[in-house]
Scaffold this active site. Structure first.
Site, PDB file in Angstrom:
ATOM      1  N   ARG A  67       4.340  17.976  15.265  1.00 23.22           N
ATOM      2  CA  ARG A  67       3.637  17.118  16.218  1.00 23.22           C
ATOM      3  C   ARG A  67       4.174  17.267  17.640  1.00 23.22           C
ATOM      4  NH1 ARG A  67       4.036  11.733  12.980  1.00 23.22           N
ATOM      5  NH2 ARG A  67       4.767  12.901  11.187  1.00 23.22           N
ATOM      6  N   GLU A 104      13.132   9.807   8.082  1.00 21.61           N
ATOM      7  CA  GLU A 104      12.837   8.538   7.414  1.00 21.61           C
ATOM      8  C   GLU A 104      12.410   8.773   5.967  1.00 21.61           C
ATOM      9  OE1 GLU A 104       9.770   6.158   9.291  1.00 21.61           O
ATOM     10  OE2 GLU A 104      10.435   4.333   8.277  1.00 21.61           O
TER      11      GLU A 104
HETATM   12  O1  LIG Z   1      13.497  10.209  13.628  1.00 19.34           O
HETATM   13  P1  LIG Z   1      13.203  10.845  12.295  1.00 19.34           P
HETATM   14  O2  LIG Z   1      13.507   9.936  11.145  1.00 19.34           O
HETATM   15  O3  LIG Z   1      13.876  12.165  12.158  1.00 19.34           O
HETATM   16  O4  LIG Z   1      11.642  11.067  12.195  1.00 19.34           O
HETATM   17  C1  LIG Z   1      10.855  11.521  13.269  1.00 19.34           C
HETATM   18  C2  LIG Z   1      10.118  12.774  12.922  1.00 19.34           C
HETATM   19  O5  LIG Z   1       9.286  12.576  11.772  1.00 19.34           O
HETATM   20  C3  LIG Z   1       7.997  13.078  12.035  1.00 19.34           C
HETATM   21  O6  LIG Z   1       7.915  14.465  11.786  1.00 19.34           O
HETATM   22  P2  LIG Z   1       7.746  15.087  10.329  1.00 19.34           P
HETATM   23  O7  LIG Z   1       9.082  15.599   9.875  1.00 19.34           O
HETATM   24  O8  LIG Z   1       7.049  14.114   9.446  1.00 19.34           O
HETATM   25  O9  LIG Z   1       6.875  16.382  10.531  1.00 19.34           O
HETATM   26  P3  LIG Z   1       5.556  16.740  11.363  1.00 19.34           P
HETATM   27  O10 LIG Z   1       5.824  16.520  12.813  1.00 19.34           O
HETATM   28  O11 LIG Z   1       5.395  18.177  11.032  1.00 19.34           O
HETATM   29  O12 LIG Z   1       4.416  15.885  10.863  1.00 19.34           O
HETATM   30  C4  LIG Z   1       7.804  12.844  13.507  1.00 19.34           C
HETATM   31  O13 LIG Z   1       6.793  13.711  14.032  1.00 19.34           O
HETATM   32  C5  LIG Z   1       9.161  13.167  14.067  1.00 19.34           C
HETATM   33  O14 LIG Z   1       9.300  14.559  14.330  1.00 19.34           O
HETATM   34  N1  LIG Z   2       6.787   5.760  10.398  1.00 20.04           N
HETATM   35  C1  LIG Z   2       6.518   6.993  10.847  1.00 20.04           C
HETATM   36  N2  LIG Z   2       5.290   7.288  11.338  1.00 20.04           N
HETATM   37  C2  LIG Z   2       5.028   8.533  11.797  1.00 20.04           C
HETATM   38  N3  LIG Z   2       5.909   9.534  11.782  1.00 20.04           N
HETATM   39  C3  LIG Z   2       7.134   9.273  11.302  1.00 20.04           C
HETATM   40  N4  LIG Z   2       8.243  10.047  11.173  1.00 20.04           N
HETATM   41  C4  LIG Z   2       9.221   9.305  10.624  1.00 20.04           C
HETATM   42  N5  LIG Z   2       8.803   8.069  10.394  1.00 20.04           N
HETATM   43  C5  LIG Z   2       7.493   8.010  10.816  1.00 20.04           C
HETATM   44 MG   LIG Z   3       7.577  15.691  13.640  1.00 30.67          MG
END
Ligand SMILES: O=P(O)(O)OC[C@H]1O[C@H](OP(=O)(O)OP(=O)(O)O)[C@H](O)[C@@H]1O
Ligand SMILES: Nc1ncnc2[nH]cnc12
Ligand SMILES: [Mg+2]
Length: 179
Positions: A67, A104
């Site tokens: 993202r 998370e």
């Molecule tokens: O602070 P944190 O607990 O580390 O979580 C935050 C991360 O989680 C999500 O990414 P995700 O790993 O779900 O992957 P994506 O961006 O590919 O959807 C979000 O886009 C952040 O990059």
């Molecule tokens: N609650 C949440 N919503 C979207 N992205 C996340 N990445 C980690 N936690 C998330």
């Molecule tokens: Mg991410």
């Protein structure tokens, strides 16, 4: 519209999904906002405004897969600087630096090409959301390992109750929206 109104407009368009991708997680979906043209423009305006206010002389924008990639090229092209990618492990060719992290809802590893950052280059790290801070902390370590000078991190959303900011005291972190 002033910046406060633009932010409210964006907030209204961010999707919220209970129990995704796991039970107990309230998922904040940036994609829900990006289908709206006004939201895209306002997000760009607010991110650029923040960069101009908070982070002087940025030379490289680093985005986190996936993202974060929605924003790194867009901001880099607006600022006339380069952008680089942090990817989940095994996706990047050539010499890479690597760091394991937890988020998370899981554990993974991030990588970055050593050639993506010049020694001492001023780097801004961008992502959509700060939750536990595992991803952003790993990104910080990677850019540091690769030789970059991190001026700060910018995210659109911050989940305050998870206190991810506590893991990021080594640099400045700015978020547009707090939950
Ligand atoms: O602070 P944190 O607990 O580390 O979580 C935050 C991360 O989680 C999500 O990414 P995700 O790993 O779900 O992957 P994506 O961006 O590919 O959807 C979000 O886009 C952040 O990059
Ligand atoms: N609650 C949440 N919503 C979207 N992205 C996340 N990445 C980690 N936690 C998330
Ligand atoms: Mg991410």
């Amino acid at each position: 519209m002033n910046n406060e109104e633009k932010l409210k407009f964006i907030e209204r368009h961010i999707g919220t999904y209970p129990d995704f991708p796991k039970k107990g997680i309230l998922f904040r979906d940036i994609f829900g906002a990006l289908t709206d043209g006004q939201c895209c423009q306002y997000l760009k305006d607010l991110l650029l405004h923040n960069i101009h206010e908070q982070y002087a002389n940025v030379e490289l924008i680093v985005g986190l897969e996936s993202r974060g990639f929605l924003f790194n090229l867009m901001l880099a092209s607006e600022l006339g600087v380069g952008c680089a990618a942090i990817r989940k492990k095994g996706k990047l060719p050539g010499d890479c630096v690597s760091v394991e992290y937890s988020l998370e809802y899981g554990v993974d590893a991030f990588e970055m090409q050593k050639s993506a950052v010049k020694r001492g280059q001023k780097v801004l790290i961008i992502d959509d959301l700060l939750a536990t801070g595992g991803s952003l902390e790993a990104a910080y370590k990677l850019v540091h390992k690769a030789g970059g000078d991190i001026v700060g991190c910018l995210v659109i959303m911050e989940l305050k109750f998870l206190e991810g900011r506590k893991r990021m005291q080594q640099t400045k972190v700015h978020s547009l929206i707090e939950y």
